[in-house]
Design an enzyme around this catalytic site. Structure first.
Site, mmCIF file in Angstrom:
data_model
loop_
_atom_site.group_PDB
_atom_site.id
_atom_site.type_symbol
_atom_site.label_atom_id
_atom_site.label_comp_id
_atom_site.label_asym_id
_atom_site.label_seq_id
_atom_site.Cartn_x
_atom_site.Cartn_y
_atom_site.Cartn_z
ATOM 1 N N HIS A 37 28.686 -29.609 -37.978
ATOM 2 C CA HIS A 37 28.877 -28.671 -39.095
ATOM 3 C C HIS A 37 29.338 -29.413 -40.342
ATOM 4 C CE1 HIS A 37 29.700 -25.804 -35.631
ATOM 5 N NE2 HIS A 37 28.770 -25.159 -36.307
ATOM 6 N N GLN A 148 19.193 -28.999 -37.444
ATOM 7 C CA GLN A 148 17.943 -29.126 -36.680
ATOM 8 C C GLN A 148 18.163 -28.820 -35.194
ATOM 9 O OE1 GLN A 148 15.661 -32.886 -36.889
ATOM 10 N NE2 GLN A 148 14.983 -32.366 -34.819
ATOM 11 N N LEU A 184 25.795 -32.563 -30.568
ATOM 12 C CA LEU A 184 27.036 -31.807 -30.757
ATOM 13 C C LEU A 184 26.748 -30.311 -30.767
ATOM 14 C CD1 LEU A 184 29.149 -33.758 -33.401
ATOM 15 C CD2 LEU A 184 28.983 -34.052 -30.946
ATOM 16 N N SER A 186 29.113 -26.368 -30.340
ATOM 17 C CA SER A 186 30.409 -25.714 -30.075
ATOM 18 C C SER A 186 30.542 -25.386 -28.599
ATOM 19 C CB SER A 186 30.527 -24.424 -30.891
ATOM 20 O OG SER A 186 30.354 -24.724 -32.254
#
Ligand code: PAF
Length: 282
Positions: A37, A148, A184, A186
């Site tokens: 992010h 992406q 990556l 969450s």
């Protein structure tokens, strides 16, 4: 950094900054911010004059048996990350304000949303497009930044922005990976150490796909089969799909193209992971 919960407050902040050709950049998120992010916030900061991040865990994009309740909520840390990235305004709306009683409007696309993720998560993309449409209306961005990693999502949002003449430029930022290749997300925090080890098979399958595309001898179909074999060979992984498809339509490829996208979705225990890679064929 300004933090606002009401659309009206965001609108007036945007209006007061929108003068003399100043550009507004939007980074929509569901919070639980990680370095991926931050890369979106950094891109927005370097290209825009006024940067808005939104943090809203959107109930409409979660299915009845998905992880809405347990989705990580880390507002304090998220605000610190936004501040450190130089965000000007963070919009953190209440669910009751985003979906007021009696609301019945849905933004729905009819083609791209029915494929891949759309098949496995019915209704998911209607939730995404509806909330992103609302965020576009509230923040009126010149540019909006997406990762992406959610390849199909960014394609759908591009389609929606163009179909509905929003005049917003959609910017897709590269996937950020851990050193060992895990993209990556969450949701990575749900993985046990053993599950995390298994999750590396996604990036391994994508690297294999890239090598095979480069080797020049394999068709998209046979590359997809090799990815499926690699993933299915790992105990405890339940694949939803592993495909090589057209980058724009997500349709199967008849011939060997110059480029294509490899997309994977799996379940590991209670966690669903997705990953992808653009393949260049020799
Ligand atoms: O990618 C996400 O985090 C979400 O789908 C988005 C775009 C913020 C909409 O809720």
């Amino acid at each position: 950094m300004q933090v606002e919960a009401l659309p009206s407050a965001v609108r007036s902040a945007v209006q007061s900054h929108r003068c003399g050709g100043r550009r507004t950049g939007l980074v929509p998120t569901m919070g639980a911010l990680h370095v991926g992010h931050v890369s979106l916030l950094d891109a927005a900061r370097s290209e825009c004059d006024f940067v808005i991040a939104t943090i809203f865990v959107n109930p409409m994009q979660f299915g009845p048996h998905e992880d809405f309740e347990r989705y990580p909520r880390t507002l304090e840390q998220d605000l610190q990350r936004c501040e450190a990235a130089g965000v000007d305004l963070v919009f953190t709306p209440e669910t009751s304000r985003m979906y007021a009683p009696g609301a019945e409007s849905i933004v729905s696309l009819t083609g791209l949303t029915r494929k891949l993720e759309g098949r496995h998560r019915p209704g998911h993309f209607d939730g995404v497009t509806t909330v992103v449409a609302k965020l576009f209306n509230i923040t009126v961005p010149d540019r909006a930044y997406f990762g992406q990693k959610d390849y199909q999502q960014q394609l759908i949002i591009r389609r929606m922005a163009s179909d509905l003449d929003w005049g917003v430029e959609i910017v897709t930022c590269p996937i950020v990976r851990e050193d060992d290749g895990l993209a990556l997300s969450s949701r990575n925090r749900y993985l046990s150490p053993a599950e995390r080890e298994k999750s590396l098979s996604l990036s391994r399958a994508l690297s294999l796909a890239q090598d095979l595309a480069q080797s020049g001898s394999e068709s998209p179909d046979s590359i997809a089969r090799r990815m499926q074999q690699l993933i299915s060979g790992v105990e405890g992984i339940d694949p939803d799909y592993a495909v090589v498809v057209d980058c724009d339509t997500l349709d199967p490829l008849v011939d060997r193209p110059k480029r294509a996208v490899a997309l994977i979705a799996v379940r590991i225990g209670k966690t669903r992971l997705i990953d992808n890679q653009i393949l260049r064929f020799r």
